[in-house]
Design a protein around this motif. Structure first.
Motif, PDB file in Angstrom:
ATOM      1  N   LEU A 258       0.838  -1.191   0.000  1.00  0.00           N
ATOM      2  CA  LEU A 258       0.000   0.000   0.000  1.00  0.00           C
ATOM      3  C   LEU A 258       0.875   1.245   0.000  1.00  0.00           C
ATOM      4  CD1 LEU A 258      -1.573  -2.285   1.906  1.00  0.00           C
ATOM      5  CD2 LEU A 258      -3.255  -0.460   1.993  1.00  0.00           C
ATOM      6  N   HIS A 259       0.525   2.176  -0.879  1.00  0.00           N
ATOM      7  CA  HIS A 259       1.202   3.462  -0.971  1.00  0.00           C
ATOM      8  C   HIS A 259       0.227   4.559  -0.552  1.00  0.00           C
ATOM      9  CE1 HIS A 259       4.421   1.437  -3.208  1.00  0.00           C
ATOM     10  NE2 HIS A 259       3.467   0.864  -3.933  1.00  0.00           N
ATOM     11  N   ALA A 260       0.723   5.770  -0.439  1.00  0.00           N
ATOM     12  CA  ALA A 260      -0.141   6.901  -0.104  1.00  0.00           C
ATOM     13  C   ALA A 260      -1.284   6.984  -1.107  1.00  0.00           C
ATOM     14  CB  ALA A 260       0.656   8.199  -0.093  1.00  0.00           C
ATOM     15  N   GLY A 261      -2.511   7.070  -0.602  1.00  0.00           N
ATOM     16  CA  GLY A 261      -3.690   7.129  -1.458  1.00  0.00           C
ATOM     17  C   GLY A 261      -4.417   5.811  -1.581  1.00  0.00           C
ATOM     18  N   ASP A 262      -3.763   4.712  -1.177  1.00  0.00           N
ATOM     19  CA  ASP A 262      -4.419   3.404  -1.177  1.00  0.00           C
ATOM     20  C   ASP A 262      -5.219   3.227   0.113  1.00  0.00           C
ATOM     21  OD1 ASP A 262      -3.150   2.887  -3.576  1.00  0.00           O
ATOM     22  OD2 ASP A 262      -1.549   1.685  -2.673  1.00  0.00           O
ATOM     23  N   SER A 263      -6.263   2.430   0.045  1.00  0.00           N
ATOM     24  CA  SER A 263      -7.101   2.184   1.219  1.00  0.00           C
ATOM     25  C   SER A 263      -7.407   0.697   1.322  1.00  0.00           C
ATOM     26  CB  SER A 263      -8.398   2.986   1.143  1.00  0.00           C
ATOM     27  OG  SER A 263      -9.099   2.738  -0.063  1.00  0.00           O
ATOM     28  N   TYR A 264      -7.963   0.307   2.470  1.00  0.00           N
ATOM     29  CA  TYR A 264      -8.229  -1.110   2.695  1.00  0.00           C
ATOM     30  C   TYR A 264      -9.312  -1.282   3.740  1.00  0.00           C
ATOM     31  CZ  TYR A 264      -5.502  -0.496   6.975  1.00  0.00           C
ATOM     32  OH  TYR A 264      -5.048  -0.059   8.201  1.00  0.00           O
ATOM     33  N   ILE A 265      -9.888  -2.467   3.760  1.00  0.00           N
ATOM     34  CA  ILE A 265     -10.750  -2.906   4.852  1.00  0.00           C
ATOM     35  C   ILE A 265     -10.159  -4.198   5.401  1.00  0.00           C
ATOM     36  CG2 ILE A 265     -13.007  -3.830   5.507  1.00  0.00           C
ATOM     37  CD1 ILE A 265     -14.293  -1.963   3.512  1.00  0.00           C
ATOM     38  N   VAL A 266      -9.954  -4.234   6.711  1.00  0.00           N
ATOM     39  CA  VAL A 266      -9.534  -5.441   7.405  1.00  0.00           C
ATOM     40  C   VAL A 266     -10.672  -5.851   8.314  1.00  0.00           C
ATOM     41  CG1 VAL A 266      -7.963  -6.414   9.108  1.00  0.00           C
ATOM     42  CG2 VAL A 266      -7.068  -4.942   7.316  1.00  0.00           C
ATOM     43  N   ARG A 267     -11.118  -7.073   8.191  1.00  0.00           N
ATOM     44  CA  ARG A 267     -12.241  -7.551   8.991  1.00  0.00           C
ATOM     45  C   ARG A 267     -11.766  -8.170  10.283  1.00  0.00           C
ATOM     46  NH1 ARG A 267     -14.622 -11.672   6.876  1.00  0.00           N
ATOM     47  NH2 ARG A 267     -16.424 -11.448   8.256  1.00  0.00           N
ATOM     48  N   ALA A 268     -12.574  -8.026  11.324  1.00  0.00           N
ATOM     49  CA  ALA A 268     -12.257  -8.605  12.625  1.00  0.00           C
ATOM     50  C   ALA A 268     -11.988 -10.099  12.485  1.00  0.00           C
ATOM     51  CB  ALA A 268     -13.401  -8.365  13.605  1.00  0.00           C
ATOM     52  N   GLY A 269     -10.961 -10.568  13.181  1.00  0.00           N
ATOM     53  CA  GLY A 269     -10.607 -11.976  13.139  1.00  0.00           C
ATOM     54  C   GLY A 269      -9.551 -12.324  12.119  1.00  0.00           C
ATOM     55  N   SER A 270      -9.137 -11.359  11.288  1.00  0.00           N
ATOM     56  CA  SER A 270      -8.150 -11.658  10.260  1.00  0.00           C
ATOM     57  C   SER A 270      -6.746 -11.767  10.854  1.00  0.00           C
ATOM     58  CB  SER A 270      -8.163 -10.586   9.171  1.00  0.00           C
ATOM     59  OG  SER A 270      -7.762  -9.332   9.699  1.00  0.00           O
ATOM     60  N   THR A 271      -5.924 -12.590  10.225  1.00  0.00           N
ATOM     61  CA  THR A 271      -4.529 -12.763  10.609  1.00  0.00           C
ATOM     62  C   THR A 271      -3.655 -12.286   9.459  1.00  0.00           C
ATOM     63  OG1 THR A 271      -5.021 -14.644  12.047  1.00  0.00           O
ATOM     64  CG2 THR A 271      -2.761 -14.447  11.245  1.00  0.00           C
ATOM     65  N   GLN A 272      -2.622 -11.530   9.781  1.00  0.00           N
ATOM     66  CA  GLN A 272      -1.806 -10.936   8.736  1.00  0.00           C
ATOM     67  C   GLN A 272      -0.454 -10.511   9.308  1.00  0.00           C
ATOM     68  OE1 GLN A 272      -4.077  -6.714   8.838  1.00  0.00           O
ATOM     69  NE2 GLN A 272      -5.115  -8.647   9.255  1.00  0.00           N
ATOM     70  N   THR A 273       0.459 -10.160   8.411  1.00  0.00           N
ATOM     71  CA  THR A 273       1.744  -9.580   8.794  1.00  0.00           C
ATOM     72  C   THR A 273       1.842  -8.180   8.215  1.00  0.00           C
ATOM     73  OG1 THR A 273       2.817 -11.755   8.830  1.00  0.00           O
ATOM     74  CG2 THR A 273       4.253  -9.839   8.694  1.00  0.00           C
ATOM     75  N   TRP A 274       2.250  -7.225   9.051  1.00  0.00           N
ATOM     76  CA  TRP A 274       2.453  -5.842   8.611  1.00  0.00           C
ATOM     77  C   TRP A 274       3.948  -5.571   8.513  1.00  0.00           C
ATOM     78  CZ3 TRP A 274      -1.066  -1.800  11.510  1.00  0.00           C
ATOM     79  CH2 TRP A 274      -2.408  -2.126  11.311  1.00  0.00           C
ATOM     80  N   GLU A 275       4.353  -4.981   7.414  1.00  0.00           N
ATOM     81  CA  GLU A 275       5.737  -4.524   7.269  1.00  0.00           C
ATOM     82  C   GLU A 275       5.726  -3.064   6.850  1.00  0.00           C
ATOM     83  OE1 GLU A 275       9.916  -5.547   4.917  1.00  0.00           O
ATOM     84  OE2 GLU A 275       8.113  -6.723   4.522  1.00  0.00           O
ATOM     85  N   VAL A 276       6.174  -2.192   7.748  1.00  0.00           N
ATOM     86  CA  VAL A 276       6.250  -0.768   7.444  1.00  0.00           C
ATOM     87  C   VAL A 276       7.537  -0.536   6.670  1.00  0.00           C
ATOM     88  CG1 VAL A 276       6.342   1.570   8.392  1.00  0.00           C
ATOM     89  CG2 VAL A 276       4.929  -0.186   9.503  1.00  0.00           C
ATOM     90  N   ASN A 277       7.397  -0.153   5.403  1.00  0.00           N
ATOM     91  CA  ASN A 277       8.536  -0.119   4.491  1.00  0.00           C
ATOM     92  C   ASN A 277       9.404   1.131   4.645  1.00  0.00           C
ATOM     93  OD1 ASN A 277       7.399  -2.481   3.295  1.00  0.00           O
ATOM     94  ND2 ASN A 277       6.006  -1.177   2.136  1.00  0.00           N
ATOM     95  N   GLY A 278       8.788   2.276   4.882  1.00  0.00           N
ATOM     96  CA  GLY A 278       9.529   3.523   4.991  1.00  0.00           C
ATOM     97  C   GLY A 278       9.905   3.810   6.429  1.00  0.00           C
ATOM     98  N   PRO A 279      10.265   5.053   6.726  1.00  0.00           N
ATOM     99  CA  PRO A 279      10.623   5.402   8.100  1.00  0.00           C
ATOM    100  C   PRO A 279       9.447   5.250   9.061  1.00  0.00           C
ATOM    101  CG  PRO A 279      10.414   7.374   6.742  1.00  0.00           C
ATOM    102  CD  PRO A 279      10.380   6.197   5.814  1.00  0.00           C
ATOM    103  N   MET A 280       8.230   5.383   8.526  1.00  0.00           N
ATOM    104  CA  MET A 280       6.998   5.243   9.306  1.00  0.00           C
ATOM    105  C   MET A 280       5.832   5.249   8.341  1.00  0.00           C
ATOM    106  SD  MET A 280       6.866   9.085  10.937  1.00  0.00           S
ATOM    107  CE  MET A 280       8.512   8.836  11.622  1.00  0.00           C
TER     108      MET A 280
END
Length: 291
Positions: A258-280
């Motif tokens: 996801l880049h600036a301007g992208d959006s998403y919906i995450v539903r309760a109960g989902s399992t995932q990995t987050w990787e913050v690519n930039g400084p924040m």
């Protein structure tokens, strides 16, 4: 959102048969079963990503009944369509499209939305906001907003809660590229508080909270460079990246960058990995706790 309204929305959106005379008053058993099946199917994917600048194809959209969303046409022959990706209890989310023209909406719940394509103007409380691709807004239940689509159409991803308390008057805009001043940030808690395990980095969860009532909250979130494993989210959330980026990876290995301007919906109960690519990363968000 009451049962009658839910059925009307499902009839016109999920099944796409509003023009065939389906009403919100009586739904035959076979249609009830079809609606339940469709709702179950669209709720299978617990991470839905909407790429800024990439419209949903017209053949994936179904007619919307504007009355279901308290929409009153003002000028022009506005056509309303949608794609429903989340339908659980009072929550409804997906993609909304309106063609050129003007309409007034008295919001039937708290809604958080991000413009995917096109641009529009929103007038409320004596102010006019120009919303372009990647911009988001938060609006509370009962707030009256006049919208004008500038071009041929606009599309926006959204999540709304029809069960929100009536609190008219809030319309908050989050522009693409925006951040939050340090003085406005508060610490939200530890990763463990969010069912997260830190795999890399030493992140601090900080945000400015712009709305909080009952089981729902919204605002602008900041997370530093890190990698985290999310072992079952406790909220259904609509988020929009305002600056920098991140990668969300599902257990099956499917990765969404996801880049600036992208959006998403995450539903309760989902399992995932987050990787913050930039400084924040900075995100506008609206989340509803789902027990």
């Amino acid at each position: 959102m009451n049962t009658t309204m839910l059925r009307a929305s499902l009839c016109s959106i999920v099944l796409g048969i509003a023009a065939m005379g389906c009403t919100s008053e009586i739904i035959p058993l076979d249609e009830e079963e079809a609606i339940a099946s469709a709702a179950q199917e669209i709720n299978t994917n617990k991470i839905i990503v909407y790429e800024g600048g990439k419209p949903v194809a017209q053949n994936q959209l179904s007619p919307l009944n504007p009355a279901d969303f308290n929409i009153q046409p003002l000028q022009g022959n506005v056509d309303y369509k949608g794609q429903i990706d989340v339908l659980e209890g009072d929550l409804i989310g997906g993609v909304f499209q309106a063609t050129q023209g003007e309409y007034r909406q008295v919001f039937p719940g708290v809604f958080h939305a991000t413009v995917i394509v096109g641009s529009l103007r929103a007038k409320t409380g004596g102010k006019t906001y120009h919303l372009k691709r990647g911009d988001s807004f938060l609006v509370t239940k009962g707030t009256e907003v006049d919208f004008k689509t500038d071009g041929a159409r606009h599309q926006a991803s959204f999540l709304g809660n029809f069960g929100s308390p009536d609190m008219p008057g809030t319309f908050k805009v989050y522009k693409q590229g925006s951040t939050v001043p340090e003085s406005e940030l508060i610490t939200l808690g530890t990763p463990a508080d969010f069912n997260m395990t830190v795999l890399k980095g030493d992140p601090v969860f900080e945000a400015r909270i712009d709305y909080a009532q009952g089981f729902e909250s919204a605002g602008h979130f900041r997370l530093e460079r890190s990698t985290l494993f999310v072992n079952g989210t406790t909220v259904t959330e609509h988020g929009s990246v305002t600056k920098y980026g991140m990668t969300m990876t599902r257990p099956d290995g499917t990765a969404y960058t996801l880049h600036a301007g992208d959006s998403y919906i995450v539903r309760a109960g989902s399992t995932q990995t987050w990787e913050v690519n930039g400084p924040m990363i900075y995100q506008a968000f609206f989340g509803v706790f789902v027990p």
